[in-house]
Design an enzyme around this catalytic site. Structure first.
Site, PDB file in Angstrom:
ATOM      1  N   MET A  30     -11.845  -6.332   4.704  1.00 12.67           N
ATOM      2  CA  MET A  30     -11.161  -5.522   5.514  1.00 12.67           C
ATOM      3  C   MET A  30     -10.840  -5.990   6.823  1.00 12.67           C
ATOM      4  O   MET A  30     -11.834  -6.362   7.789  1.00 12.67           O
ATOM      5  CB  MET A  30     -11.752  -3.949   5.724  1.00 12.67           C
ATOM      6  CG  MET A  30     -11.938  -3.211   4.383  1.00 12.67           C
ATOM      7  SD  MET A  30     -10.309  -2.736   3.700  1.00 12.67           S
ATOM      8  CE  MET A  30      -9.742  -1.600   4.818  1.00 12.67           C
ATOM      9  N   MET A  39      -9.047   7.425  -0.966  1.00 10.74           N
ATOM     10  CA  MET A  39     -10.122   8.053   0.218  1.00 10.74           C
ATOM     11  C   MET A  39     -10.401   9.521  -0.166  1.00 10.74           C
ATOM     12  O   MET A  39      -9.714  10.293  -0.592  1.00 10.74           O
ATOM     13  CB  MET A  39      -9.446   7.817   1.618  1.00 10.74           C
ATOM     14  CG  MET A  39      -8.858   6.601   1.724  1.00 10.74           C
ATOM     15  SD  MET A  39      -7.998   6.635   3.619  1.00 10.74           S
ATOM     16  CE  MET A  39      -7.305   5.010   3.444  1.00 10.74           C
ATOM     17  N   MET A  98     -12.226   4.141  -1.632  1.00 15.87           N
ATOM     18  CA  MET A  98     -12.841   4.206  -0.460  1.00 15.87           C
ATOM     19  C   MET A  98     -13.614   5.601  -0.657  1.00 15.87           C
ATOM     20  O   MET A  98     -13.360   6.503  -0.054  1.00 15.87           O
ATOM     21  CB  MET A  98     -12.142   3.976   0.753  1.00 15.87           C
ATOM     22  CG  MET A  98     -11.590   2.733   1.296  1.00 15.87           C
ATOM     23  SD  MET A  98     -10.329   2.634   2.373  1.00 15.87           S
ATOM     24  CE  MET A  98      -8.754   2.708   1.034  1.00 15.87           C
ATOM     25  N   HIS A 134      -8.123   0.511  -4.575  1.00 18.81           N
ATOM     26  CA  HIS A 134      -8.887   0.452  -3.723  1.00 18.81           C
ATOM     27  C   HIS A 134      -9.603   1.642  -3.270  1.00 18.81           C
ATOM     28  O   HIS A 134      -9.178   2.559  -2.907  1.00 18.81           O
ATOM     29  CB  HIS A 134      -8.330  -0.161  -2.550  1.00 18.81           C
ATOM     30  CG  HIS A 134      -9.310  -0.380  -1.144  1.00 18.81           C
ATOM     31  ND1 HIS A 134      -8.906  -0.612   0.096  1.00 18.81           N
ATOM     32  CD2 HIS A 134     -10.609  -0.375  -0.819  1.00 18.81           C
ATOM     33  CE1 HIS A 134      -9.727  -0.691   0.741  1.00 18.81           C
ATOM     34  NE2 HIS A 134     -11.041  -0.534   0.180  1.00 18.81           N
ATOM     35  N   HIS A 179      -0.757  -1.404  -4.158  1.00 19.20           N
ATOM     36  CA  HIS A 179      -1.858  -1.310  -3.739  1.00 19.20           C
ATOM     37  C   HIS A 179      -2.283   0.333  -3.430  1.00 19.20           C
ATOM     38  O   HIS A 179      -1.376   0.861  -2.847  1.00 19.20           O
ATOM     39  CB  HIS A 179      -2.110  -2.026  -2.512  1.00 19.20           C
ATOM     40  CG  HIS A 179      -3.515  -2.007  -1.716  1.00 19.20           C
ATOM     41  ND1 HIS A 179      -4.843  -2.682  -2.416  1.00 19.20           N
ATOM     42  CD2 HIS A 179      -4.342  -1.115  -0.906  1.00 19.20           C
ATOM     43  CE1 HIS A 179      -5.696  -2.545  -1.765  1.00 19.20           C
ATOM     44  NE2 HIS A 179      -5.539  -1.499  -0.742  1.00 19.20           N
ATOM     45  N   GLY A 218     -10.131   3.707   6.209  1.00 22.80           N
ATOM     46  CA  GLY A 218      -9.852   5.372   6.737  1.00 22.80           C
ATOM     47  C   GLY A 218      -8.240   5.813   6.717  1.00 22.80           C
ATOM     48  O   GLY A 218      -7.991   6.991   6.628  1.00 22.80           O
ATOM     49  N   SER A 253       0.866  -1.095  -0.019  1.00 27.14           N
ATOM     50  CA  SER A 253       0.188   0.095  -0.018  1.00 27.14           C
ATOM     51  C   SER A 253       0.801   1.150  -0.177  1.00 27.14           C
ATOM     52  O   SER A 253       1.483   1.537   0.996  1.00 27.14           O
ATOM     53  CB  SER A 253      -0.772  -0.160   1.324  1.00 27.14           C
ATOM     54  OG  SER A 253      -1.549   1.164   1.334  1.00 27.14           O
ATOM     55  N   ASP A 309      -6.872  -6.571   3.977  1.00 32.39           N
ATOM     56  CA  ASP A 309      -6.169  -5.300   4.118  1.00 32.39           C
ATOM     57  C   ASP A 309      -6.508  -4.703   5.703  1.00 32.39           C
ATOM     58  O   ASP A 309      -7.670  -4.528   5.817  1.00 32.39           O
ATOM     59  CB  ASP A 309      -6.924  -4.346   3.087  1.00 32.39           C
ATOM     60  CG  ASP A 309      -6.130  -3.151   3.000  1.00 32.39           C
ATOM     61  OD1 ASP A 309      -5.345  -2.533   3.506  1.00 32.39           O
ATOM     62  OD2 ASP A 309      -6.894  -2.236   1.863  1.00 32.39           O
ATOM     63  N   GLY A 310      -5.363  -4.402   6.169  1.00 26.65           N
ATOM     64  CA  GLY A 310      -5.604  -3.618   7.484  1.00 26.65           C
ATOM     65  C   GLY A 310      -4.698  -4.410   8.869  1.00 26.65           C
ATOM     66  O   GLY A 310      -5.055  -5.325   8.981  1.00 26.65           O
ATOM     67  N   GLY A 311      -3.759  -3.551   9.096  1.00 29.40           N
ATOM     68  CA  GLY A 311      -3.015  -3.872  10.202  1.00 29.40           C
ATOM     69  C   GLY A 311      -2.232  -5.258  10.078  1.00 29.40           C
ATOM     70  O   GLY A 311      -1.753  -5.884  10.987  1.00 29.40           O
ATOM     71  N   ASP A 347      -4.554   2.837  -2.293  1.00 27.25           N
ATOM     72  CA  ASP A 347      -5.780   3.571  -1.251  1.00 27.25           C
ATOM     73  C   ASP A 347      -6.395   4.736  -1.445  1.00 27.25           C
ATOM     74  O   ASP A 347      -5.461   5.752  -0.969  1.00 27.25           O
ATOM     75  CB  ASP A 347      -5.181   3.206   0.204  1.00 27.25           C
ATOM     76  CG  ASP A 347      -5.201   1.879   0.464  1.00 27.25           C
ATOM     77  OD1 ASP A 347      -6.292   0.867   0.367  1.00 27.25           O
ATOM     78  OD2 ASP A 347      -4.291   1.338   1.205  1.00 27.25           O
TER      79      ASP A 347
HETATM   80 ZN    ZN Z   1      -6.910  -0.733   0.676  1.00 30.88          ZN
END
Ligand code: ZN
Length: 217
Positions: free
Chosen positions: A135, A35, A66, A64, A31, A140, A6, A173-175, A33
């Site tokens: 997710m 937003m 969002m 991705h 990736h 965010g 990302s 995706d996430g952490g 992201d």
């Molecule tokens: Zn993502």
């Protein structure tokens, strides 16, 4: 296991070199992201960023979105070279139409689920998408803590895909970091998105990628 980096966590003052280093480190996809400050609180980057990636790398560009009304922007991302475009199922009654439009643009569609969204929301998307993104943080911001509560969701989704004899990829995706990558892999994830674990590793990008790879096997 496919690793997607990302890029919003990269050092934008040194972006080209960071992407070259990411590719050299053996990452499979980039990736992106996106937003908009409406679908999620944060604002990041737009289609122009794909051009900067493409200038220095041939890696597939995994977008991705969002954002609200993603159907208004899929054309721009396709024109700027997106190989995959993901849209959320939440707050979008026409998500399946948008998925079909992404495919018509020659881009592989992904449907994305927030942590609080049930798998039933995407059950009927399965034959239409190449990938499902689960997710594991609320979307965010990068740098949030992985939610282990999502592991059963990944396992159930894997079962749903197998039962239908599909080869839909599961992306997470996430952490994700070196301490939990084996858990998501075991649960059935095919594609891992990592941001902080790659770009904020104290020993650099290569060390971040190596830590992820060695803990995933
Ligand atoms: Zn993502």
């Amino acid at each position: 296991m496919i690793l997607s980096a990302s890029i919003i966590s990269s050092d934008f003052t040194n972006f080209g070199d960071q992407i070259i280093e990411t590719e050299k480190a053996g990452v499979d996809w980039l990736h992106i992201d996106v937003m908009d400050g409406k679908f999620v609180p944060n604002i990041t980057i737009g289609p122009f960023m794909l051009d900067h990636c493409r200038k220095v790398s041939n890696l597939p560009l995994d977008v991705h979105l969002m954002i609200v009304e993603p159907e208004k922007h899929i054309h721009a991302f396709a024109e700027h070279g997106a190989n995959r475009i993901g849209i959320h199922t939440e707050n979008n009654p026409n998500a399946l139409r948008t998925i079909q439009q992404i495919r018509e643009l020659g881009v592989k569609p992904t449907i994305v689920l927030n942590p609080g969204t049930n798998l039933t929301a995407i059950e009927y998307f399965l034959p239409f998408v190449d990938m499902i993104l689960v997710m594991t943080v609320n979307p965010g911001y990068s740098g949030q803590l992985f939610m282990p509560e999502m592991l059963p969701k990944i396992s159930i989704l894997k079962k749903m895909i197998k039962e239908r004899n599909l080869n839909t990829l599961i992306q997470v995706d996430g952490g994700i970091n070196h301490t939990n990558i084996n858990l998501v892999k075991k649960a059935g994830a095919d594609v891992i998105v990592a941001a902080t674990a790659i770009y904020k590793h104290s020993d650099g990008i290569m060390a971040g990628v190596n830590a992820l790879r060695s803990n995933a096997s």
